[in-house]
Design an enzyme around this catalytic site. Sequence first.
Site, PDB file in Angstrom:
ATOM      1  CD  GLU A 157      -2.554   1.240   2.680  1.00  0.00           C
ATOM      2  OE1 GLU A 157      -3.444   2.042   2.969  1.00  0.00           O
ATOM      3  OE2 GLU A 157      -2.162   0.465   3.543  1.00  0.00           O
ATOM      4  CD  GLU A 240      -5.851   5.682   7.208  1.00  0.00           C
ATOM      5  OE1 GLU A 240      -5.721   4.537   6.504  1.00  0.00           O
ATOM      6  OE2 GLU A 240      -4.685   6.434   7.415  1.00  0.00           O
TER       7      GLU A 240
END
Length: 379
Positions: A157, A240
């Site tokens: 990622e 996030e």
Amino acid sequence: MPRLRHHPRTLRAVSAALLTALAALAAMLTATAPAQADTTICEEFGSTVIQGRYVVQNNRWGTGATQCVTATDSGFRVTQADGSVPTNGAPKSYPSVFNGCHYTNCSPGTALPARISGISSAPSSISYSYVNNAVYNASYDIWLDPTPRTDGVNRTEIMIWFNRVGPIQPIGSQVGTANVAGRTWEVWSGGNGTNDVLSFVAPSAIGSWSFDVMDFVRETVARGMAGNDWYLTSIQAGFEPWQNGAGLAVNSFSSTVNTGGSQNPGDPNGPGTPAACTVSYATNVWPGGFTANVTVTNNGSAPVDGWRLGFSLPPGQSVVHAWNASVTPSSGAVTATGPADNPRIAAGGSQTFGFQGTYSGSFARPDAFQLNGTSCRTA
């Protein structure tokens, strides 16, 4: 009482006039219909499609508290974000918009997964809106895997932190700085137990930016965390949040993946992208309606498996039903997907499908087609 008799020509004339009137009424209703309202999603992993080509997902995975996102025409905003989690652990969620595939949810017409070595560029543009009464990052995520997977967790990622607010930090530890895509970034490297993570953190908030995703992919390959024979599977942009987060928004998002040549010429079962393709688009048009018969020819030297033809229907057109392929959504930027029992276009071969549609105003044809992300010629 004598029966009334109607001459067949009279019946046909009345029927034609009635059909014309109904078509005019349908066109008037379409023209005056209100714009589609924004879509609010509160389901844990609920999602919806915007612009006919990207998926907005709520993706609340780290908390049981309520979170809702409202998808707009060009992005989304977080409209409810209850609760908080410790800032030294994982965030509450990742509300985001993406191009590609995420846990079998693939965006319409995407060119992903695509082999890294076969991607010439992946231009993207993003605009964020931030809030102050929350702890969060604005994270642009790029997912890479050795296989062209469309489900589960990828191997690597890449995270681009456009902004961070509060006492939070990326996974792992800082390993230096780097200049990528004309900007200087803190570079962090680590793992979360399921995948490797390479993070690029902006020293100050970036509100909007246009860049090439491949600059970050190539930097990751150069650091040994991916290979050129790996696949780019998903490009995502969102937030996030650890605490609160209502009001955060992606104002706009765009992502294109430009490929050239066969991405996997040695593997006839892989998602090969053709070197060239040709599309024939034959129509039969009548007032308010039409049919289209489409032939897609693979001019490349490798087969195309899991073929998908992307194109944009002109304004006012809508698909009623299709044959020999599924065509979704019904209007705007659509994707024709080959049937499960015949998903391959052989090298030098072709596939034909068709659909019936309606239109308002003047009739027009699509002006561009992409076969698994590669632009096609029109016959």
